[in-house]
Design a protein around this motif. Sequence first.
Motif, PDB file in Angstrom:
ATOM      1  N   PRO A  49     -23.949 -56.972  34.708  1.00 16.65           N
ATOM      2  CA  PRO A  49     -23.257 -55.930  34.949  1.00 16.65           C
ATOM      3  C   PRO A  49     -22.785 -55.660  36.460  1.00 16.65           C
ATOM      4  O   PRO A  49     -21.282 -55.055  36.577  1.00 16.65           O
ATOM      5  CB  PRO A  49     -23.422 -54.584  34.366  1.00 16.65           C
ATOM      6  N   TYR A  50     -22.903 -55.809  37.085  1.00 13.55           N
ATOM      7  CA  TYR A  50     -22.863 -56.179  38.739  1.00 13.55           C
ATOM      8  C   TYR A  50     -23.474 -57.143  39.307  1.00 13.55           C
ATOM      9  O   TYR A  50     -24.709 -57.736  39.184  1.00 13.55           O
ATOM     10  CB  TYR A  50     -23.149 -54.514  39.013  1.00 13.55           C
ATOM     11  N   ILE A  51     -22.864 -57.609  40.769  1.00 14.19           N
ATOM     12  CA  ILE A  51     -23.564 -58.426  41.313  1.00 14.19           C
ATOM     13  C   ILE A  51     -25.034 -57.866  42.324  1.00 14.19           C
ATOM     14  O   ILE A  51     -24.200 -57.123  43.415  1.00 14.19           O
ATOM     15  CB  ILE A  51     -22.014 -59.031  42.482  1.00 14.19           C
ATOM     16  N   GLY A  52     -25.634 -58.534  41.883  1.00 16.84           N
ATOM     17  CA  GLY A  52     -26.780 -58.474  42.534  1.00 16.84           C
ATOM     18  C   GLY A  52     -28.045 -57.665  41.681  1.00 16.84           C
ATOM     19  O   GLY A  52     -29.012 -57.517  42.247  1.00 16.84           O
ATOM     20  N   TYR A  53     -27.767 -57.634  40.339  1.00 19.14           N
ATOM     21  CA  TYR A  53     -28.461 -56.973  39.505  1.00 19.14           C
ATOM     22  C   TYR A  53     -29.597 -57.187  38.949  1.00 19.14           C
ATOM     23  O   TYR A  53     -30.957 -56.939  38.962  1.00 19.14           O
ATOM     24  CB  TYR A  53     -27.721 -57.485  37.826  1.00 19.14           C
ATOM     25  N   ARG A  54     -29.486 -59.327  38.931  1.00 15.86           N
ATOM     26  CA  ARG A  54     -30.906 -60.012  38.929  1.00 15.86           C
ATOM     27  C   ARG A  54     -31.839 -59.804  40.084  1.00 15.86           C
ATOM     28  O   ARG A  54     -32.816 -60.020  40.083  1.00 15.86           O
ATOM     29  CB  ARG A  54     -30.256 -61.507  38.576  1.00 15.86           C
ATOM     30  N   ALA A  67     -23.487 -40.806  39.607  1.00 12.26           N
ATOM     31  CA  ALA A  67     -23.584 -41.723  40.993  1.00 12.26           C
ATOM     32  C   ALA A  67     -23.955 -41.652  42.091  1.00 12.26           C
ATOM     33  O   ALA A  67     -24.686 -42.318  42.475  1.00 12.26           O
ATOM     34  CB  ALA A  67     -22.642 -42.673  40.338  1.00 12.26           C
ATOM     35  N   PHE A  68     -22.593 -40.569  42.510  1.00 12.17           N
ATOM     36  CA  PHE A  68     -22.793 -40.686  44.088  1.00 12.17           C
ATOM     37  C   PHE A  68     -24.326 -39.815  44.142  1.00 12.17           C
ATOM     38  O   PHE A  68     -24.608 -39.811  45.578  1.00 12.17           O
ATOM     39  CB  PHE A  68     -22.080 -39.337  44.052  1.00 12.17           C
ATOM     40  N   LEU A  69     -24.826 -39.447  42.863  1.00  5.97           N
ATOM     41  CA  LEU A  69     -26.106 -38.143  43.915  1.00  5.97           C
ATOM     42  C   LEU A  69     -27.128 -39.672  44.078  1.00  5.97           C
ATOM     43  O   LEU A  69     -28.148 -39.381  45.175  1.00  5.97           O
ATOM     44  CB  LEU A  69     -26.783 -37.486  42.628  1.00  5.97           C
ATOM     45  N   LEU A  71     -23.028 -52.965  44.080  1.00  4.57           N
ATOM     46  CA  LEU A  71     -22.041 -51.154  43.915  1.00  4.57           C
ATOM     47  C   LEU A  71     -21.857 -50.854  45.008  1.00  4.57           C
ATOM     48  O   LEU A  71     -21.400 -51.401  46.358  1.00  4.57           O
ATOM     49  CB  LEU A  71     -24.098 -50.743  43.677  1.00  4.57           C
ATOM     50  N   PRO A  72     -20.448 -49.634  44.785  1.00  2.00           N
ATOM     51  CA  PRO A  72     -20.399 -49.089  43.420  1.00  2.00           C
ATOM     52  C   PRO A  72     -19.233 -49.583  43.036  1.00  2.00           C
ATOM     53  O   PRO A  72     -18.504 -49.967  43.230  1.00  2.00           O
ATOM     54  CB  PRO A  72     -19.913 -47.845  43.915  1.00  2.00           C
ATOM     55  N   THR A  73     -19.696 -49.416  41.991  1.00  2.00           N
ATOM     56  CA  THR A  73     -18.637 -50.853  40.781  1.00  2.00           C
ATOM     57  C   THR A  73     -17.604 -49.298  40.198  1.00  2.00           C
ATOM     58  O   THR A  73     -16.171 -50.217  40.298  1.00  2.00           O
ATOM     59  CB  THR A  73     -18.841 -50.893  39.331  1.00  2.00           C
ATOM     60  N   GLY A  74     -17.224 -48.203  40.236  1.00  2.00           N
ATOM     61  CA  GLY A  74     -16.148 -46.947  39.734  1.00  2.00           C
ATOM     62  C   GLY A  74     -17.240 -47.112  38.738  1.00  2.00           C
ATOM     63  O   GLY A  74     -16.312 -46.760  38.065  1.00  2.00           O
ATOM     64  N   CYS A  75     -17.611 -47.543  37.564  1.00  2.00           N
ATOM     65  CA  CYS A  75     -18.472 -47.537  36.364  1.00  2.00           C
ATOM     66  C   CYS A  75     -19.019 -46.495  36.658  1.00  2.00           C
ATOM     67  O   CYS A  75     -20.449 -47.114  37.557  1.00  2.00           O
ATOM     68  CB  CYS A  75     -18.405 -48.546  35.459  1.00  2.00           C
ATOM     69  N   PRO A  76     -19.575 -45.208  36.205  1.00  2.00           N
ATOM     70  CA  PRO A  76     -20.643 -44.107  36.540  1.00  2.00           C
ATOM     71  C   PRO A  76     -22.166 -44.775  35.725  1.00  2.00           C
ATOM     72  O   PRO A  76     -23.283 -45.342  36.503  1.00  2.00           O
ATOM     73  CB  PRO A  76     -20.096 -42.562  35.891  1.00  2.00           C
ATOM     74  N   ALA A  77     -22.044 -45.713  35.106  1.00  2.86           N
ATOM     75  CA  ALA A  77     -23.180 -46.018  34.362  1.00  2.86           C
ATOM     76  C   ALA A  77     -24.043 -47.118  34.723  1.00  2.86           C
ATOM     77  O   ALA A  77     -25.202 -47.535  34.942  1.00  2.86           O
ATOM     78  CB  ALA A  77     -23.029 -46.554  32.224  1.00  2.86           C
ATOM     79  N   ILE A  78     -22.952 -47.653  35.615  1.00  5.04           N
ATOM     80  CA  ILE A  78     -23.715 -49.131  36.149  1.00  5.04           C
ATOM     81  C   ILE A  78     -23.965 -48.944  37.229  1.00  5.04           C
ATOM     82  O   ILE A  78     -25.062 -49.626  37.655  1.00  5.04           O
ATOM     83  CB  ILE A  78     -22.239 -49.921  35.560  1.00  5.04           C
ATOM     84  N   THR A  99     -30.372 -46.620  40.324  1.00  2.00           N
ATOM     85  CA  THR A  99     -32.547 -46.798  40.239  1.00  2.00           C
ATOM     86  C   THR A  99     -32.685 -47.263  40.260  1.00  2.00           C
ATOM     87  O   THR A  99     -34.157 -47.651  40.542  1.00  2.00           O
ATOM     88  CB  THR A  99     -31.887 -45.668  38.985  1.00  2.00           C
ATOM     89  N   LEU A 100     -32.762 -48.795  39.977  1.00  3.13           N
ATOM     90  CA  LEU A 100     -32.758 -49.757  40.045  1.00  3.13           C
ATOM     91  C   LEU A 100     -33.437 -50.448  41.801  1.00  3.13           C
ATOM     92  O   LEU A 100     -34.385 -50.394  41.836  1.00  3.13           O
ATOM     93  CB  LEU A 100     -32.381 -50.798  39.122  1.00  3.13           C
ATOM     94  N   GLN A 101     -32.389 -49.708  42.819  1.00  2.45           N
ATOM     95  CA  GLN A 101     -32.617 -50.001  43.757  1.00  2.45           C
ATOM     96  C   GLN A 101     -33.427 -49.022  44.422  1.00  2.45           C
ATOM     97  O   GLN A 101     -34.548 -49.325  45.860  1.00  2.45           O
ATOM     98  CB  GLN A 101     -31.402 -49.488  44.871  1.00  2.45           C
TER      99      GLN A 101
END
Length: 503
Positions: free
Chosen positions: A395-400, A266-268, A314-321, A327-329
């Motif tokens: 799953p996170y604020i701003g996904y849509r 996630a950090f990368l 982002l970041p949410t602290g959950c790596p997958a999210i 990646t979307l950004q």
Amino acid sequence: MLHRTARRCRGAPCATTRRARPQEQQGQQLLSSLEKEQSGHPKTPAATMSCSDEETLAALIEISRTPEGREGLSDVLADTLLLLPASPARLLLLRLRLLRNLLAGDEFNQHAFIERSGPSVVAASVLSLSSLAPDVVRAALQALGNTALAGEFHHDAVWEALFPEALRVFSGVKDTGVLDPLCMVLDTCCGGEGGRRRLNELCDEELGLPILVQVVNTASQVEHKEEWLEWLLFKVCVEEQKFESLFDALCSTNDVDSGEYNAKHAFLLGTLSRCLNNHPKEVTVTDSFAHHVFNVHKHAAETVNFTHRGTSPLPTGCPAIDILGYTLQLLRDMCAWELPSPETQGPVDSLLQTGLVKQLLKYLGELEPPSTIRKSMSKGQGDNHPALENAKVCPYIGYRRDLVACIANCLHGRKKVQDEIRKLSGILLLLQQCVIDEDNPYLREWGLLAVKNLLEGNEENQKEISELEMQEPVITPEIANIGLKVEIDKETRRLKLVNTSDT
């Protein structure tokens, strides 16, 4: 202190004498006093271990902070290098700081440093310590970083002294003060004429990749977000096309994170996203990198649990999210990249051929409607409206918003994408995004831009929107608060505002 550019080349002495500047005079006076104190005594490490030496070094460090001060201290560098190997930790730190200042933008000192094998002397002196203090490593890397900025010859000398053993040790020091000059050295040495060779060595699976993994690991732990790190990772992952290798190398059986992704992944991605977003005109994205990012995004979309509504951006602290979002950004910003000429194809064109728009519309269509529409739909039915039963949540604020932004950028100036969205029945879906959503700041603005790009110069899309009819009344919180709702006039089929108190 770190300087990104050299000050000037120190040429031959001028025949005309000049008056010494105050700081030069101070440096020359200090050197003269030292020579008098040590007259008749050999210059050995033991001669520098008195208490007064710390005071002397502190004074020299202060004088050498400015170009004027360094003018009067050109003879100090050789003596400092001679004394460095046998210096105890405290004096070693002070001497390294003095070297750092002497090498800051002074090409005469930088060249003399290389001639006297300075990089090797510095690296060996630091590695000889029984334990590495972050301040000592930092000062050493700053001195070497200032040296490397002088050019290709200096790049090579610094690299030969550090790679790979010293870099492996230094990258293991978990301190943000060490990490920044370390990334400066790595990024600088991997540039210039011989930069590609050194970059290849840094990306070597056995020799160099462990160093990069340690850099990312340390940076993720101390939350390091400086530009040297951004440039280094972007150079490795995009220019050298080693994203997949580094991403895979960040997986470890010793990870405490559960799941397929970890915080280092996630950090990368977050760092790469920040670099592309902050420097869109200074970096170039390859098709290979774009496809790797898209593949990771699709895999993350299969991993994330879309039944739990996100409560933070982002970041949410959950790596997958976080990986899903970063990646979307990255895709959003890659799709916004402006090509130098209409004949040139960019990463977005390559992505569009692999079904990017279809995939994004699928993700958007699976989500529950925006909060404004959702509240209108559930009025009188609670949360039991049929359209909300199996819908996914953000799953996170701003996904849509990020989905819509990516689609909007894909649409810009591309009739094929406009037509594709119409054929995929996505026009109404995009129209529904032109509203305020509590969980997606600026959704309305991105939705309007998407619709503008969707309709611009496309008569078929304009015609389809003109034929749309609203099938039922709409009540939004904004208009409901003033006692109104939107209905369709049965005769004209046009929208009208109705006072709810009259119905």
